[in-house]
Design an enzyme around this catalytic site. Sequence first.
Site: not given
Ligand code: GLC
Length: 657
Positions: A257, A390, A425, A581, A625
């Site tokens: 990020d 993730d 999630r 997600y 997001e």
């Molecule tokens: C979630 C995303 C990841 C990101 C994090 C913080 O876990 O999957 O890619 O870095 O959020 O935004």
Amino acid sequence: MTKKKAVELTLYRYAGKYLFFRIKKRCKECDISYVILQRLMTEQLHRKPVSLRIVPWLDNFWKIIWRGGWHAPILTVNGKVFSQGRVPEIPKLLSKIGEILNDTSLIQPGEMQTEKATSAYKESEIIVYFSPACPHCRQLLEYLGSNGIKYSGRDVTISESARQDVERLTGRLTIPVVVIKGEIIKGFDRKRLKNLLGISADDEKPVKLDSRNIIPHFTDTQLSKIYQKAKNVLEKNQLKGWTMPSNRLYPHLWNWDSGFISRGYLHYDPERAYTEIRSLFRGQWSDGFLPHIIFNPEYTHHFPGPDYWNADNSGKVPSGIFTSGISQPPVHATMIVDSVKLDPNKERALSFLKEIYPKLKKLHDFYFTWRDPEAENLVSIVHPWESGLDNAPLWDEPLAAITDTSEWALSMQEKYDEIAEQGERPKRTYIEKYSYLIENLYKNNYDWKKISENHPFIIQGVLFNSILCKSELDLGKMAETLGYDASIHYERADKIKTAINKKLFDETEGIYYNFDLKHQRHIKRDTIFSYMPLFAGIPDKDMGEVVLDTLRTHCFCIADMDCVAIPSYDMCQVDFEGEFYWRGPVWVNINWYIAQGIRQYGEVELSEWIENSLIALADRYGFYEYYDPDSGRGLGEKDFSWTAALVIDLIAQKLRK
Ligand code: GLC
């Protein structure tokens, strides 16, 4: 809160989900209604106190059914059903709005008034019914045009009578429709057209997609406004020296990020970009490893926090800093490589690069030394979260193969239930696997050699290696700028490239797949991450063509540009989930990569469509997001930093042009 408008229009599209039901089919009437209404808003209703909301019908059906609305598309005017089951009649709608607003100027627009209801067409005439937003229509028009065929085109989005004709001719509202010498052709059926029009194979001119009508366009003033809004998001999420991904669920410093965020800052406040990266690298371990989270000491309640990671077991964490024990894709060199170009203060940029170069090199060295257990020039990840993706379907099989569970899996599940919205999630079943993997890492004291021998999850990822390959190239550029020897970086980039092409490319499918080292098999899932090598220039020209062909034949909305941008998972897969997600939604960072990747292989218009669509998404729905690929609805965290930062990057490039 936004001010209520005097007239509120709501369009319920045939989309969405309810309990176990999910709408996967598209509804043409809904698409056309959408286009017509958007157009009305920007043309006739521009500057009028009218708002338009587009909502997925199934998520909201209970709100509308008791008002008599049950058949999408449903259009309501100030909460009352105006039309349903068909495209709304625009002249009537405008009159209705005119009545409410007491505004006589809202009469029917020219074409709708003057056009006669054509029930009879001349035998010799060729009529094409189309909508500008329908790619097959545009392909068809282009085809007729380039083959010198004269036709009358009738746009169903502006002509009520054209819509009536189509319904009468085909029994429903489907486009494109061509009427030639009394014969009706639905869709873009090249073979039938060729026969009916007598075009010989030798004379036939191929079609080239012309997407001018689909690509959202912005004036410089509009772009500047969106840019300002994006800056406000970064402002809001900023703490001393670094920026949170969002201020609710992600109150710490996240690895990739921060890379994306620094790219945004570089355009208007380079010093802040440097501070962001410096703050991140404060958490770099002595072996070069860069954790995926550097914890914000002021937020002790985040989960899973430092106590769960036990990173100190490694003996490698800088003192006074709390970190997680897994990493994320090394995007940083690529994000800051343009510092000298973008920073008006060249000296400052050079001195930053000089400071950060050794740390970046150490990070890349780490991957080659500790994460390439088979010495194949392909680095591996040890947890799904290290991929940054993730919850992607990519990890389903490798996770399912893990049977052990951790001591604290249960408490992790409970905490997750508290903090995350269920539904969007991770599934509970995976959480215990995630926790088991973390436990195995700290029980092995983050000794990467041992871990490579006993860990149940070791994957060579396409996205991860592509990003590393590009970062090596950019580190090479950085080294050159600083007058250092760059050859090690170019050599390494070349080696990863060769290895990706050799081991991760599936010739039969024409695409790249992750490799599961533990189970010695490819993970054949059709995610968009398979196309990341394009960004790093990994396939040669011919191979690139093959990859693009694969992309076109899968459901990523490429052929028809018929969703809001590129989804993360092939929409034709049974387990595609547009709101869940990493299992379907549109992500701005991934689209940003894909747009650049396909551009390098010649898909300039498509790339422009993606980039402008991302800006349009942020403008229309906010800086989320992720987004539902069908409706564009913002999902996950609101005011999300990397979305804002990358939109800044896209706009800055457009304004500079
Ligand atoms: C979630 C995303 C990841 C990101 C994090 C913080 O876990 O999957 O890619 O870095 O959020 O935004």
